[in-house]
Every structure is written in C-alpha cells, then in structure tokens.
Design a protein around this motif. Structure first.
Motif, mmCIF file in Angstrom:
data_model
loop_
_atom_site.group_PDB
_atom_site.id
_atom_site.type_symbol
_atom_site.label_atom_id
_atom_site.label_comp_id
_atom_site.label_asym_id
_atom_site.label_seq_id
_atom_site.Cartn_x
_atom_site.Cartn_y
_atom_site.Cartn_z
ATOM 1 N N VAL A 29 0.849 -1.191 0.000
ATOM 2 C CA VAL A 29 0.000 0.000 0.000
ATOM 3 C C VAL A 29 0.886 1.244 0.000
ATOM 4 O O VAL A 29 1.841 1.348 0.786
ATOM 5 C CB VAL A 29 -0.926 0.003 1.230
ATOM 6 C CG1 VAL A 29 -1.816 1.239 1.222
ATOM 7 C CG2 VAL A 29 -1.775 -1.263 1.254
ATOM 8 N N SER A 186 -9.756 6.185 -1.595
ATOM 9 C CA SER A 186 -9.155 5.096 -2.365
ATOM 10 C C SER A 186 -7.787 4.733 -1.785
ATOM 11 O O SER A 186 -7.202 5.500 -1.005
ATOM 12 C CB SER A 186 -9.001 5.487 -3.847
ATOM 13 O OG SER A 186 -8.099 6.584 -3.976
ATOM 14 N N LEU A 187 -7.307 3.562 -2.170
ATOM 15 C CA LEU A 187 -5.968 3.085 -1.818
ATOM 16 C C LEU A 187 -5.191 2.836 -3.093
ATOM 17 O O LEU A 187 -5.767 2.445 -4.121
ATOM 18 C CB LEU A 187 -6.047 1.792 -1.002
ATOM 19 C CG LEU A 187 -6.654 1.873 0.396
ATOM 20 C CD1 LEU A 187 -6.826 0.473 0.970
ATOM 21 C CD2 LEU A 187 -5.771 2.710 1.307
ATOM 22 N N THR A 188 -3.891 3.049 -3.033
ATOM 23 C CA THR A 188 -3.030 2.776 -4.187
ATOM 24 C C THR A 188 -2.086 1.631 -3.846
ATOM 25 O O THR A 188 -1.380 1.685 -2.839
ATOM 26 C CB THR A 188 -2.219 4.021 -4.584
ATOM 27 O OG1 THR A 188 -3.113 5.092 -4.914
ATOM 28 C CG2 THR A 188 -1.334 3.723 -5.792
ATOM 29 N N ASN A 190 1.165 -0.404 -4.921
ATOM 30 C CA ASN A 190 2.384 -0.296 -5.716
ATOM 31 C C ASN A 190 3.018 -1.672 -5.872
ATOM 32 O O ASN A 190 3.350 -2.320 -4.872
ATOM 33 C CB ASN A 190 3.371 0.662 -5.063
ATOM 34 C CG ASN A 190 2.872 2.096 -5.070
ATOM 35 O OD1 ASN A 190 2.139 2.500 -5.967
ATOM 36 N ND2 ASN A 190 3.257 2.866 -4.070
ATOM 37 N N ALA A 215 -11.354 -1.071 -9.317
ATOM 38 C CA ALA A 215 -9.903 -0.925 -9.413
ATOM 39 C C ALA A 215 -9.525 -0.383 -10.776
ATOM 40 O O ALA A 215 -10.178 -0.686 -11.784
ATOM 41 C CB ALA A 215 -9.215 -2.263 -9.168
ATOM 42 N N THR A 216 -8.457 0.411 -10.795
ATOM 43 C CA THR A 216 -7.952 1.004 -12.032
ATOM 44 C C THR A 216 -6.437 0.883 -12.061
ATOM 45 O O THR A 216 -5.766 1.290 -11.104
ATOM 46 C CB THR A 216 -8.342 2.486 -12.136
ATOM 47 O OG1 THR A 216 -9.762 2.615 -12.030
ATOM 48 C CG2 THR A 216 -7.877 3.073 -13.459
ATOM 49 N N LEU A 218 -3.253 2.341 -12.952
ATOM 50 C CA LEU A 218 -2.774 3.680 -13.299
ATOM 51 C C LEU A 218 -1.610 3.619 -14.266
ATOM 52 O O LEU A 218 -1.506 4.445 -15.176
ATOM 53 C CB LEU A 218 -2.373 4.425 -12.022
ATOM 54 C CG LEU A 218 -3.472 4.605 -10.975
ATOM 55 C CD1 LEU A 218 -2.921 5.331 -9.750
ATOM 56 C CD2 LEU A 218 -4.660 5.356 -11.561
ATOM 57 N N SER A 222 1.267 0.692 -10.515
ATOM 58 C CA SER A 222 0.301 1.165 -9.526
ATOM 59 C C SER A 222 -1.119 0.799 -9.931
ATOM 60 O O SER A 222 -1.480 0.889 -11.111
ATOM 61 C CB SER A 222 0.404 2.690 -9.342
ATOM 62 O OG SER A 222 1.692 3.053 -8.886
ATOM 63 N N ARG A 224 -5.059 1.650 -8.429
ATOM 64 C CA ARG A 224 -5.871 2.387 -7.476
ATOM 65 C C ARG A 224 -7.178 1.647 -7.240
ATOM 66 O O ARG A 224 -7.851 1.227 -8.185
ATOM 67 C CB ARG A 224 -6.156 3.798 -7.983
ATOM 68 C CG ARG A 224 -6.912 4.667 -6.976
ATOM 69 C CD ARG A 224 -7.011 6.089 -7.470
ATOM 70 N NE ARG A 224 -7.686 6.151 -8.769
ATOM 71 C CZ ARG A 224 -7.629 7.206 -9.588
ATOM 72 N NH1 ARG A 224 -6.902 8.246 -9.256
ATOM 73 N NH2 ARG A 224 -8.279 7.187 -10.737
ATOM 74 N N VAL A 225 -7.548 1.504 -5.948
ATOM 75 C CA VAL A 225 -8.739 0.752 -5.572
ATOM 76 C C VAL A 225 -9.622 1.641 -4.720
ATOM 77 O O VAL A 225 -9.152 2.273 -3.760
ATOM 78 C CB VAL A 225 -8.368 -0.526 -4.782
ATOM 79 C CG1 VAL A 225 -9.615 -1.340 -4.480
ATOM 80 C CG2 VAL A 225 -7.349 -1.358 -5.554
ATOM 81 N N VAL A 226 -10.908 1.716 -5.060
ATOM 82 C CA VAL A 226 -11.879 2.475 -4.263
ATOM 83 C C VAL A 226 -12.059 1.764 -2.927
ATOM 84 O O VAL A 226 -12.281 0.558 -2.867
ATOM 85 C CB VAL A 226 -13.223 2.598 -4.998
ATOM 86 C CG1 VAL A 226 -14.237 3.349 -4.141
ATOM 87 C CG2 VAL A 226 -13.033 3.294 -6.337
#
Length: 366
Positions: A29, A186-188, A190, A215-216, A218, A222, A224-226
């Motif tokens: 995270v 959201s959380l990212t 890595n 989830a996306t 990036l 990376s 990104r998750v809501v």
C-alpha cells in the motif's frame, strides 16, 4: 607450473509454472512503509576492548558531555583514558503502524577503534529520523555474535565481527509516524516489480471480486482501488483485498552475468535464433626440469645445477555446435555445457550472440 582454465557452475533459471500469487505478495500500500532511524551513543562496561581514547577524541568529548548532563564536571586538564567505553552508531527500522510504547530491535556498530563490544551495555541513545525528530530511545545489553582473542606476541584471531552487535527489543517507540492509509476514498497498490500485465490482471481480479470500476491500473506499477472511508471498514476491506489471487505476468527474458563470481543466471523465457558457435580453450604447461652438471674426477670443478625449462601450449579442438531457430533454455544449457565453457568464455559467447542478434533476451553484466 601448470595453468588451466577451470569450469564454473552454471546456475539455471528453471521454467516456472503459471500460478496465482496473493496481492500482499505482489504489492504494498502506498505510504505504508518502514522508516530508518539512526543515533549516536556510548557502550560501557567493556573488558578493556573499548576505544583508544588517545586516537578517538570524539569518544572523550562524548564522555565529558554525558557526565556533565549527569551533574559531574571533568576538569579540562584531566584527559580520561578509558578502555571500557566505545563510541557507537545505533540504527534501527521503524515499521509502519508502530505505536508509542512498542519496542523494536536495534543494531549497534563501533565507529572508533574498539576491538570488541562483547559484554557492553548501550547507554540511553535517542534515535532520530530523516526529519531530525526523535522517534525512539535505545538502551540495553548487547548481544555480540563474534569474538576475538590476542596473545602477548601480537598474534590474534577473530571470528565473525566482534565490533557490532544487536539489542533485541532494545528501543522503545516514543513518536508515531502518520501514514496516509486512512486518507481519501481510495488506496493505491504499488507493485514490487513493475509489469503492465500484472497491473492489468490485478485490477481485473479486484473488479471480479468487488464489482466493475472498483480498481484502475494507473500504470505498470500502480493500481488504485476504491475503499471505504470508515477506519474499521477500511481495515477489514484491506484484509480481503490483500488475499485476492492474481496470476502475475511472465518475467522479461534476461541473462544475468556476475563478472566477479562467474555466476550466470538464464531466465526461462530466453531463446535464440539460428546461430553457429565454436569454442576452444588453451592449456599452458610450464615444466622445470633442472639438470645437475657433475665435473670429472680430479678436475677441480664444482657441481652445479643448470635450469632447464620447457613450455607447451595445447589448444582443444572443440566442434562447432548449431542453435536451431527458437531453441529454449534447456538446449542452450546443454550446448554450453557440451563445449565446457569457462565463465569468461561463456560471457564472450553470450555477448557475441547478442551482438549477432541471435540472443532474444536482455544481457545484464553486474
């Protein structure tokens, strides 16, 4: 004297079967990380193995400052010669979410000319972060794995490193480091190893579990998750998220050569196109066969030894071997082992294949 080129081991990157890994094994995270701490202190109670204060003036200065804080003033004309004290650097790692009162391990290393820290105790030492703030206080008895011994004639023996040691749970956390784990909506995540395929598959796996758009990816490193904003819900959400299984993408084809040790690692995805390679090695033999010259009887001469050296050079006649188009790792290994390539020769073969465009992999020499 006989000089030969010796063979080295060829370490192989065995083919890996496609398998699923957990998110916690592939990514971390963003913002949830360790922090390094460092401090300067004194170790006391040594058995005459401390700093030679005549050669380490900063140790004397540290002793004076410590005694002054304890209400003891040492006259400037007095130069203490203490052999049971050593100046040390103390460092540790502050893990994420460490709270006040929790303990962490510390490593203590001599920075003077102390021979050993065995049996010593670290006096209370503040540990600071990169921002100069104190985050922990260290103190305690050292555990030293090495030891040394010296005789009166000057001979000595040392096992491991006696000038460094550890103090398990030797520091108490005094200040917490805030993390962005609870911030935002959201959380990212890595990735430990950047890979576009892995990032895409991770986003898809999370979407299948939580719903489309959760989830996306990036970029290649990376995702990104809501996430819910409630701290309790976010913690439970992360517990579910880190156990999602993802099939990581195949690693890039690489050949890694360690020029110092002769170690060669060939990845499972390495292939070569059609190429022919030949290899030969030299064996140099230098022989020294002295001849004794004996003078005749009653000649008045002396017996002498006349040097007689010979040098012989042999070159092995190895046959050329052929790589067919698209051969895999096993074929490369068998062909290289067949000609008995030494580490230096093996590197030359790989570099030649790369320059010829036949090696379909990244060649990395470290």
């Amino acid at each position: 004297m006989k000089v030969r080129y010796c063979l080295a081991f060829l370490l192989l990157g065995l083919p890996l079967l496609a398998s699923a890994d957990r998110v916690k094994d592939l990514a971390s995270v963003a913002g949830v990380r360790d922090n390094q701490l460092v401090g300067y202190g004194l170790v006391v109670g040594l058995d005459g193995t401390g700093d030679q204060t005549s050669q380490t003036p900063f140790t004397i200065q540290s002793i004076r400052n410590m005694l002054k804080q304890l209400g003891i003033t040492v006259p400037d004309t007095v130069n203490p010669q203490l052999k049971n004290v050593a100046a040390v650097m103390v460092h540790s790692t502050l893990p994420p979410f460490a709270k006040q009162g929790s303990t962490i391990d510390v490593t203590v290393s001599s920075m003077g000319n102390a021979k050993s820290l065995r049996g010593g105790s670290l006096i209370m030492t503040p540990l600071k972060g990169a921002d100069g703030q104190i985050y922990a206080m260290a103190q305690g008895n050292l555990v030293v794995g090495g030891f040394g011994a010296q005789s009166k004639d000057g001979s000595s023996i040392s096992v491991n490193i006696p000038s460094a040691g550890r103090i398990p749970n030797g520091a108490t956390v005094e200040r917490e480091v805030l993390t962005p784990f609870g911030d935002g909506d959201s959380l990212t995540l890595n990735l430990h190893t950047a890979d576009f395929t892995t990032a895409t598959r991770m986003a898809q796996a999370i979407d299948r579990l939580l719903g489309a758009g959760s989830a996306t990816a990036l970029d290649g490193s990376s995702v990104r998750v809501v996430a819910p904003q409630n701290p309790e819900q976010r913690t439970a959400f992360m517990s579910i998220l880190e156990n999602v299984e993802v099939a990581p993408g195949d690693a890039a084809a690489k050949v890694i050569v360690n020029s110092r040790t002769g170690t060669v690692v060939i990845g499972s995805g390495v292939k070569v196109t059609a190429a022919a390679v030949t290899h030969g090695s030299l064996t140099v033999t230098i022989s020294n066969n002295p001849i004794v010259s004996q003078p005749g009887a009653l000649s008045g001469g002396t017996t002498v030894v006349v040097p007689n050296q010979s040098i012989d050079v042999k070159q092995e006649k190895n046959r050329m071997f052929l790589f067919n188009p698209g051969v895999a790792l096993d074929d490369i290994v068998k062909a290289v082992n067949k000609v008995g390539a030494a580490p230096g020769d093996l590197v030359a073969i790989l570099e030649a294949l790369k320059q010829a465009g036949a090696l379909k992999a990244e060649l990395i020499v470290i």
